[in-house]
Design a protein around this motif. Structure first.
Motif, mmCIF file in Angstrom:
data_model
loop_
_atom_site.group_PDB
_atom_site.id
_atom_site.type_symbol
_atom_site.label_atom_id
_atom_site.label_comp_id
_atom_site.label_asym_id
_atom_site.label_seq_id
_atom_site.Cartn_x
_atom_site.Cartn_y
_atom_site.Cartn_z
ATOM 1 N N LYS A 118 4.768 0.630 -3.059
ATOM 2 C CA LYS A 118 4.569 -0.127 -3.067
ATOM 3 C C LYS A 118 4.430 -1.360 -4.055
ATOM 4 C CE LYS A 118 -0.074 3.162 -3.745
ATOM 5 N NZ LYS A 118 1.016 4.066 -3.858
ATOM 6 N N PRO A 119 5.845 -2.572 -3.226
ATOM 7 C CA PRO A 119 6.142 -3.254 -3.491
ATOM 8 C C PRO A 119 4.805 -5.102 -2.892
ATOM 9 C CG PRO A 119 7.475 -2.540 -1.212
ATOM 10 C CD PRO A 119 6.535 -1.497 -1.804
ATOM 11 N N ASP A 120 5.305 -6.134 -3.398
ATOM 12 C CA ASP A 120 5.005 -6.907 -2.350
ATOM 13 C C ASP A 120 6.111 -7.735 -1.226
ATOM 14 O OD1 ASP A 120 3.127 -7.499 -4.177
ATOM 15 O OD2 ASP A 120 3.865 -8.866 -5.710
ATOM 16 N N PRO A 121 5.209 -7.590 -0.276
ATOM 17 C CA PRO A 121 5.591 -7.706 1.049
ATOM 18 C C PRO A 121 6.868 -8.773 0.119
ATOM 19 C CG PRO A 121 3.226 -8.630 1.517
ATOM 20 C CD PRO A 121 3.634 -8.678 -0.485
ATOM 21 N N SER A 122 6.837 -9.879 -0.725
ATOM 22 C CA SER A 122 8.477 -10.527 -0.667
ATOM 23 C C SER A 122 9.296 -9.534 -1.067
ATOM 24 C CB SER A 122 7.583 -12.013 -1.530
ATOM 25 O OG SER A 122 7.156 -11.038 -2.471
ATOM 26 N N ASP A 123 8.623 -8.185 -1.649
ATOM 27 C CA ASP A 123 9.918 -8.094 -2.417
ATOM 28 C C ASP A 123 10.569 -6.540 -2.112
ATOM 29 O OD1 ASP A 123 9.788 -9.310 -4.883
ATOM 30 O OD2 ASP A 123 8.341 -8.138 -5.695
ATOM 31 N N ALA A 124 10.152 -6.641 -0.745
ATOM 32 C CA ALA A 124 9.918 -5.126 -0.205
ATOM 33 C C ALA A 124 11.032 -4.683 0.811
ATOM 34 C CB ALA A 124 8.742 -4.843 1.444
ATOM 35 N N LYS A 157 0.750 -1.156 0.579
ATOM 36 C CA LYS A 157 0.190 -0.024 -0.381
ATOM 37 C C LYS A 157 0.900 1.203 -0.122
ATOM 38 C CE LYS A 157 -4.457 -0.875 2.568
ATOM 39 N NZ LYS A 157 -4.927 -0.752 4.298
ATOM 40 N N TYR A 158 2.298 1.085 0.164
ATOM 41 C CA TYR A 158 3.198 2.107 0.677
ATOM 42 C C TYR A 158 4.367 2.444 -0.089
ATOM 43 C CZ TYR A 158 -0.168 2.543 4.728
ATOM 44 O OH TYR A 158 -0.767 2.456 5.311
ATOM 45 N N GLY A 159 4.740 3.477 0.016
ATOM 46 C CA GLY A 159 6.232 3.564 -0.648
ATOM 47 C C GLY A 159 6.936 2.854 0.543
ATOM 48 N N ILE A 160 8.323 2.212 -0.133
ATOM 49 C CA ILE A 160 9.199 1.626 1.193
ATOM 50 C C ILE A 160 10.506 1.584 1.104
ATOM 51 C CG2 ILE A 160 9.659 -0.527 2.206
ATOM 52 C CD1 ILE A 160 6.609 -0.227 2.662
ATOM 53 N N LEU A 161 11.421 2.134 1.523
ATOM 54 C CA LEU A 161 12.608 2.553 1.697
ATOM 55 C C LEU A 161 13.619 1.540 2.139
ATOM 56 C CD1 LEU A 161 11.660 6.004 4.702
ATOM 57 C CD2 LEU A 161 12.074 5.622 1.806
ATOM 58 N N ASP A 162 14.408 1.860 1.757
ATOM 59 C CA ASP A 162 15.713 0.864 1.731
ATOM 60 C C ASP A 162 17.361 1.410 2.437
ATOM 61 O OD1 ASP A 162 18.100 -1.440 1.995
ATOM 62 O OD2 ASP A 162 17.901 -1.130 -0.253
#
Ligand code: G1P
Length: 301
Positions: free
Chosen positions: A196-202, A174-179
């Motif tokens: 908005k990555p899939d949980p497996s790619d976050a 649902k969101y932008g995710i940070l590395d």
């Protein structure tokens, strides 16, 4: 080399969105005008900006959204009436939505092409200086406003600063995710981000909560109008490009975030903000006790 530490004086509020997640309430009323306890969401966002020392407010607006700017107009008749009736506390509270002449600017986003596009619409009003962006759907509650927390860090680091907070892993889509370099730290350099990555790619569970400090070089990238997730011009993608040339820092919010863009999030936000409010807190607690009574809950089920 460009100075990446200029003070942040301008804030951009993308408010052109249709608010479809909140229909039918938002059929006519802009979602930004929904009241969170006693003030519209947009006023709370502007107050958060003012607390952080921001002086100019740029609304990226759209069709049917004129109420938003009207809310910040001074109403001399109302002021006179309240003064005449001796309602000085109310007059004081109404005056919180006054913005000095020349400090509100409006530009139009004629088509909903994405958040990145909305921000790019403010280019000529922002000019060649760093600026803040506020997504008004998201409200935060903490001892210090989210933007004030970010400015404190920005004064040290300069560059670009993004507020973040953890989300359950299964909600990363649902969101932008940070590395980030050090996920455990409150302030950390950002290595990458993905929209908005899939949980497996976050790359982590730290999500972008909707408060940004950006350098003006972002506009050249946004103006390329490249489409990303959902076929939209994404701010996250433009930030990824800018990261090749400039530092990005994540600031973990000290406080809670509330997604006021849909019904249940908005209901929760109203409860949380009412409980935290010196005027309404105690009585809200009493009201909640009434409803938490088991019998009432069963009756509602
Ligand atoms: C936007 C941003 C996303 C961010 C989110 C916060 O997404 O693109 O990176 O995490 O706001 O609410 P939207 O909610 O507009 O789809």
């Amino acid at each position: 080399m460009t100075d990446l530490k200029k003070p942040i004086k301008k804030a951009v509020f993308p408010v052109a969105g249709l608010g479809t997640r909140f229909l039918p309430a938002t059929k006519v009323l802009p979602k930004e005008m929904l009241p969170l306890v006693d003030r519209p969401l947009i006023q709370r966002a502007v107050e958060e900006a003012q607390e952080a020392g921001i002086e100019e407010f740029i609304f990226v607006s759209g069709r049917g959204k004129s109420l938003i700017t009207e809310h910040f107009e001074i109403q001399p008749e109302l002021d006179d009436l309240l003064r005449e009736k001796g309602k000085l506390d109310l007059l004081e509270r109404v005056s919180h939505s006054d913005i000095p002449s020349g400090k509100v600017q409006i530009c139009m986003q004629q088509r909903a092409l994405g958040l990145g596009h909305a921000v790019s619409c403010a280019r000529s009003l922002v000019g060649d200086e760093p600026f803040a962006v506020f997504l008004v759907d998201v409200m935060t509650l903490g001892e210090m406003g989210c933007m004030a927390q970010m400015i404190k860090v920005y004064n040290e680091t300069g560059g670009n600063v993004i507020a973040s907070s953890p989300v359950p892993r299964d909600l990363t889509y649902k969101y932008g995710i940070l590395d980030v370099e050090n996920e455990g730290d409150d302030v950390s350099a950002i290595r990458g981000m993905v929209e908005k990555p899939d949980p497996s790619d976050a790359p982590s569970n730290l999500h972008i909560i909707g408060r940004y400090i950006l350098q003006p070089e972002i506009f050249d990238i946004l103006d390329r109008r490249e489409k990303g997730a959902g076929g939209e011009i994404q701010l996250t993608d433009a930030m990824v490009s800018l990261m090749q040339d400039q530092p990005f820092t994540s600031v973990k919010l000290k406080g809670e975030t509330y997604d006021c863009g849909h019904h249940l999030g908005f209901i929760e936000a109203n409860i949380a903000f009412a409980l935290a409010d010196p005027q309404f807190g105690r009585e809200t607690q009493e009201i909640l006790k009434k409803y938490i009574n088991k019998e009432n809950l069963n009756a509602a089920a």
